[in-house]
Enzyme design. Sequence first.
Site, mmCIF file in Angstrom:
data_model
loop_
_atom_site.group_PDB
_atom_site.id
_atom_site.type_symbol
_atom_site.label_atom_id
_atom_site.label_comp_id
_atom_site.label_asym_id
_atom_site.label_seq_id
_atom_site.Cartn_x
_atom_site.Cartn_y
_atom_site.Cartn_z
ATOM 1 N N HIS A 1 9.589 57.819 46.937
ATOM 2 C CA HIS A 1 9.138 57.974 48.097
ATOM 3 C C HIS A 1 10.288 58.362 49.058
ATOM 4 C CE1 HIS A 1 7.380 57.154 52.213
ATOM 5 N NE2 HIS A 1 6.157 57.201 51.784
ATOM 6 N N ASP B 1 10.985 49.145 45.507
ATOM 7 C CA ASP B 1 10.136 49.546 46.426
ATOM 8 C C ASP B 1 8.589 49.123 45.737
ATOM 9 O OD1 ASP B 1 8.231 50.918 47.852
ATOM 10 O OD2 ASP B 1 9.201 52.840 47.824
ATOM 11 N N GLN C 1 3.335 50.299 46.617
ATOM 12 C CA GLN C 1 2.254 50.619 45.839
ATOM 13 C C GLN C 1 1.775 49.540 44.787
ATOM 14 O OE1 GLN C 1 0.379 52.868 46.975
ATOM 15 N NE2 GLN C 1 1.358 53.917 48.510
ATOM 16 N N LYS D 1 -0.576 47.902 53.436
ATOM 17 C CA LYS D 1 -1.143 48.589 52.246
ATOM 18 C C LYS D 1 -1.716 47.441 51.318
ATOM 19 C CE LYS D 1 2.228 52.114 51.853
ATOM 20 N NZ LYS D 1 1.729 53.387 52.287
ATOM 21 N N CYS E 1 5.115 62.370 51.011
ATOM 22 C CA CYS E 1 6.432 61.746 51.270
ATOM 23 C C CYS E 1 7.200 61.676 49.936
ATOM 24 C CB CYS E 1 6.332 60.347 52.062
ATOM 25 S SG CYS E 1 5.815 60.796 53.666
HETATM 26 N N1 PLP Z 1 7.089 53.470 49.374
HETATM 27 C C1 PLP Z 1 6.152 53.869 48.817
HETATM 28 C C2 PLP Z 1 6.077 53.912 47.449
HETATM 29 C C3 PLP Z 1 4.904 54.309 49.496
HETATM 30 O O1 PLP Z 1 4.055 54.861 49.104
HETATM 31 C C4 PLP Z 1 5.129 54.124 51.070
HETATM 32 C C5 PLP Z 1 4.144 54.611 51.905
HETATM 33 O O2 PLP Z 1 3.417 55.359 51.735
HETATM 34 C C6 PLP Z 1 6.416 53.667 51.496
HETATM 35 C C7 PLP Z 1 7.357 53.497 50.733
HETATM 36 C C8 PLP Z 1 6.523 53.509 53.052
HETATM 37 O O3 PLP Z 1 5.902 52.598 53.407
HETATM 38 P P1 PLP Z 1 6.017 52.105 55.081
HETATM 39 O O4 PLP Z 1 5.441 53.516 55.456
HETATM 40 O O5 PLP Z 1 4.764 51.329 55.174
HETATM 41 O O6 PLP Z 1 7.093 51.786 55.427
#
Ligand code: PLP
Length: 418
Positions: free
Chosen positions: A135, A212, A215, A238, A376
Amino acid sequence: MSAPNRASTDCTVGFDAERARLDFPILQRSDSERPLVFLDSAASSQKPNQVIDAISKCYREEYANIHRGVYELSARATAMFERVRETAQRFVAAAESREIVFVRNTTEAINLVASSYGRANVGPGDEVLITEMEHHSNIVPWQMLCDQVGATLRVAPIDDRGALMMDELEKLLCDRTKIVAVAHVSNALGSVNPVAEISRLAHSVGAVVVVDGAQAVPHQPVDVQALDCDFYAFSGHKIFGPSGVGVLYGRASILSQMAPYQGGGMMIKTVTFEKTTYEDIPHRFEAGTPDIAGVAGLGAAMDYLTEIGLESIARYEAELLDYATDALSKVPGLRMIGTAPNKVSVLSFVLEGVHPHDVGTILDQQGVAVRTGNHCAMPAMEHFNVPATVRASLALYNTRSDVDALVEALLEVREIFG
Ligand code: PLP
């Protein structure tokens, strides 16, 4: 309950999704007489009554600023806030509660590590290793760090099913690698990465591992000690909690060596104009007034998942993903993007001859909410040579009938576009 599910129950694996749905008020409402078929939980999940009530209770009964007041209400709010830290510790099986830092979201957690750990430990000629499926939140902060310190960003490739190529990742590791930052689960493809194995390889060259987990946490139990990662980030919104609050886990031995990310109130021991001394971890990283009611909601969300049991949720969702994968394979001209052998929740696809945004708009007219776009994750899209996909993502409240509604709506798209 407004959703007329065709499958009367999906409780074949010790978890009753129909019952869970009753906890989510938004799933009880219908849009223009149509039940809401919500298949965009990877972007942000819906909230159960337990979370909504915890936020409301905080504001109604125990709201005051924390760590400041000597009065009873402030002490109660502080106790609640610190209790949630312990809940988060248990939720990711961290060794100590001081390893839990409250942040705004996954993005802020990763920026905190890049800024604080990164600037102190990565220098000219060093390398940061990420993967092709990340992401943007797990790409851009590392790119910024590399630009600032003169380091190089390396990228481990994925194969044509969207699985990380572990042999390539291993080849990219060397004594210049200072940080390995990987998604636990890809938001665009659903691929699950073998984090424990990545930690073993990264540690063998002296690199720290940043995961990260945005998900992963809604779909499977997470044990940061078993994963042996050094940092693990996730967002409240999430995991059926509120937006504006998230968690950074950091190994105490590393976190305690790190400089603050932001300066301000609550992160200091003493301040004079000549010199400031900082609080111990985790408060050193929590400058300013946090999202107090958000933390209450996050605690309720973690309790909610723990009570149901993430193992049961994982089994249920695996079965539902199989069902959905099979059902979508019958839609003419549909190409699944991301078919890694180990995957969860996400069904990313393109429909031959129809732009994903058009698919999304027509699905919306049928009451089916999906995400369309690059998610993203532009480099992952580029790998598959598509600018965008349609993404249906599953959560614990989805059922076979949601999948059936998606397939029916896609057949409608096929009718319209030929
Ligand atoms: N990392 C992953 C794999 C994501 O799916 C997302 C959001 O869709 C993020 C990071 C960013 O999350 P946040 O917008 O809650 O910071």
